[in-house]
Scaffold this active site. Structure first.
Site, PDB file in Angstrom:
ATOM      1  N   ARG A 112       8.644   2.659  -3.780  1.00 44.50           N
ATOM      2  CA  ARG A 112       8.362   1.248  -4.061  1.00 44.50           C
ATOM      3  C   ARG A 112       9.636   0.487  -4.378  1.00 44.50           C
ATOM      4  NH1 ARG A 112       4.751   2.046  -7.247  1.00 44.50           N
ATOM      5  NH2 ARG A 112       3.069   2.043  -5.735  1.00 44.50           N
TER       6      ARG A 112
ATOM      7  N   ASP B 291       0.877  -1.162   0.000  1.00 44.74           N
ATOM      8  CA  ASP B 291       0.000   0.000   0.000  1.00 44.74           C
ATOM      9  C   ASP B 291       0.915   1.212   0.000  1.00 44.74           C
ATOM     10  OD1 ASP B 291      -2.518   1.117  -0.256  1.00 44.74           O
ATOM     11  OD2 ASP B 291      -2.778   1.401   1.894  1.00 44.74           O
ATOM     12  N   THR B 292       0.521   2.193  -0.765  1.00 43.79           N
ATOM     13  CA  THR B 292       1.354   3.368  -0.967  1.00 43.79           C
ATOM     14  C   THR B 292       0.550   4.619  -0.682  1.00 43.79           C
ATOM     15  OG1 THR B 292       2.771   2.293  -2.600  1.00 43.79           O
ATOM     16  CG2 THR B 292       2.607   4.675  -2.747  1.00 43.79           C
TER      17      THR B 292
END
Length: 196
Positions: free
Chosen positions: A183, A74-75
């Protein structure tokens, strides 16, 4: 000579861009399967109040229902002047059915005439492997541009200027972005762990 078969793991995402980025980092060491490749077409809920919570929900969902070792991410984009918003709601900042462009438009509107444009991207990767939970994080500092730049990337990439490059993520090649991105950093920690 036969190509060595790589270990397989599922990435709990329906986002083709995220899948492509993860595969670019892991291609020599892991075969990353998408949700559709294991027959999972569920709309996995993201109901936690933290990035870590949402990542764990998604990873457990796949492990519990499909039996595969799995990782999920999740970002969030955290903007200082907006008290950390959009944060955990980054993907649906402009509403449940919004497009990435809707999110960008709303963020730029909310930052109109704001001089403090400091922001950071954070990614949390949750891994469920051999019945155990592991969490890996990555962050990158930057600022929010006043208008979109570049043609590449996805999500907020056209308006996020990374401090390390001075460029919007959307202006960078995927390889250059992976070197410094949230990421990319979380994926390298994940890969170091999984390949040890």
């Amino acid at each position: 000579m036969m190509k060595k078969e790589l270990p397989k793991i599922v990435f709990a995402t329906n986002n083709p861009h995220k899948l492509e980025e993860a595969r670019a980092v892991a291609s020599d060491y892991l075969e990353i399967l998408s949700l559709s490749e294991i027959g999972c077409h569920d709309d996995i809920p993201e109901t936690a109040e933290t990035l870590e919570g949402n990542a764990l929900i998604k990873a457990h969902w796949v492990k519990d229902r499909y039996g595969y070792d799995c990782f999920a991410d999740d970002t969030g984009l955290m903007v200082a002047a907006l008290k950390g918003a959009p944060g955990v709601y980054s993907a649906r900042y402009a509403g449940p059915e919004c497009s990435p462009q809707d999110n960008i438009d709303l963020l730029l509107k909310n930052l109109k005439d704001v001089t403090d444009r400091d922001a950071k991207f954070a990614t949390v990767i949750a891994l469920i492997k051999d019945g155990k939970e592991h969490v890996f994080t990555g962050e990158v500092e930057g600022t929010i541009a006043t208008e979109p730049h570049g043609e590449g990337g996805f999500g907020y990439d056209p308006i996020f200027i990374a401090k390390e490059s001075g460029m919007a993520f959307a202006e960078m090649t995927q390889a250059a972005k992976n070197e410094i991105s949230h990421r990319g950093r979380a994926m390298r920690k994940f890969m170091k762990f999984i390949c040890q």
